[in-house]
Write a protein that holds these residues in place. Structure first.
Motif, short mmCIF file in Angstrom:
data_model
loop_
_atom_site.label_atom_id
_atom_site.label_comp_id
_atom_site.label_asym_id
_atom_site.label_seq_id
_atom_site.Cartn_x
_atom_site.Cartn_y
_atom_site.Cartn_z
N THR A 152 0.88 -1.17 0.06
CA THR A 152 0.10 0.03 -0.09
C THR A 152 0.83 1.19 0.10
OG1 THR A 152 -1.57 -1.17 1.26
CG2 THR A 152 -2.06 1.11 1.10
N GLN A 155 2.51 3.77 3.29
CA GLN A 155 2.38 2.93 4.35
C GLN A 155 3.66 2.45 4.83
OE1 GLN A 155 -0.70 2.71 6.16
NE2 GLN A 155 -1.36 4.42 4.75
N HIS A 157 6.40 -0.20 6.65
CA HIS A 157 6.14 -1.70 7.07
C HIS A 157 7.76 -2.03 7.71
CE1 HIS A 157 6.72 -1.88 2.58
NE2 HIS A 157 7.72 -2.63 2.94
N ILE A 187 -7.94 0.21 3.55
CA ILE A 187 -6.77 -0.18 3.71
C ILE A 187 -6.81 -0.75 5.30
CG2 ILE A 187 -4.49 0.68 4.58
CD1 ILE A 187 -5.05 3.05 2.64
N THR A 189 -4.42 -2.75 8.25
CA THR A 189 -2.90 -2.85 8.71
C THR A 189 -3.11 -4.06 9.55
OG1 THR A 189 -2.36 -0.82 8.19
CG2 THR A 189 -0.98 -1.92 9.82
N SER A 208 0.44 -3.44 5.50
CA SER A 208 -1.01 -3.04 5.01
C SER A 208 -1.10 -3.68 3.61
CB SER A 208 -0.91 -1.45 5.11
OG SER A 208 -0.82 -1.03 6.31
N LYS A 210 -4.49 -3.01 0.66
CA LYS A 210 -5.64 -2.18 0.22
C LYS A 210 -6.65 -2.90 -0.73
CE LYS A 210 -6.86 2.30 -1.83
NZ LYS A 210 -6.16 3.57 -1.88
#
Length: 214
Positions: A152, A155, A157, A187, A189, A208, A210
């Motif tokens: 995503t 975002q 990570h 979205i 997570t 995440s 989407k």
């Protein structure tokens, strides 16, 4: 360098003609055969562990085969052992998936020379595939057509590796809980762990997906 082992840090950036696509920092290690043969995994890991109420609500089923879920070659989860959309510490979903290790699977031969393991990227993919089940359950309906954005945009990570899956291992188990949802953008997570035969070797701290309607 210490005891025949090397730890190397990297900063990385990937660009296209439109600008920065991806950036991060990482650590890789070169280990002795003895060290690789005696992997202890991640110590004191706090796994998603559904309580009895969650177990009562949860359901199990084969991993979905239809689009937009991955095809057979890329499917890293074969069975959803437990899924509760209200589970997890945030009450947003908890899910556990498993896959038996096939020593003849394509990725063992495709990994680095003389290092037949499940690539770490596919270990992370197995975690993402669990999030896809939870996201599809929350937002999809029977009339729509969808695809996933597995990475995503915008975002962050992060993850930790402390071991490998090799051909002689038996079963991969991935335990995941949803930590936040954005119902406006679809979205989801989550965080979780990958366990091989009872040994925790991956920790996915924040990832995440989407769900987008086509």
């Amino acid at each position: 360098m210490s005891g025949g082992m090397i730890i190397q840090n990297y900063d990385m950036e990937m660009w296209s003609e439109r600008g920065l696509v991806y950036k991060g920092d990482t650590v890789f290690g070169f280990f002795s055969l003895d060290a690789l043969a005696n992997q202890v995994g991640i110590r004191d890991a706090k796994l998603f562990d559904p309580d009895q109420a969650e177990l009562n609500r949860g359901r199990s089923f084969p991993y979905p085969e239809q689009a937009p879920f991955p095809n057979q070659q890329m499917r890293m989860i074969k069975t959803i052992e437990h899924f509760d959309p209200q589970g997890g510490s945030a009450g947003l979903g908890g899910i556990i998936g498993t896959m038996s290790v096939d020593p003849d699977a394509w990725f063992f031969q495709a990994h680095f020379y003389q290092d037949p393991v499940i690539p770490g990227s596919l270990g992370l993919e197995s975690f993402q595939q669990l999030l896809k089940v939870a996201a599809f359950d929350r937002w999809a309906d029977e009339k729509g057509s969808y695809h996933f954005e597995s990475m995503t945009c915008d975002q962050q990570h992060s993850w930790i590796y402390r071991g490998q899956v090799i051909p002689k291992d038996s079963q991969v188990t991935v335990r995941t809980e949803v930590t936040s949802v954005d119902d406006d953008q679809n979205i989801m997570t989550g965080r979780g762990h990958l366990i091989i035969d009872g040994r925790v070797i991956y920790q996915m701290i924040q990832f995440s997906v989407k769900l987008r309607e086509i």
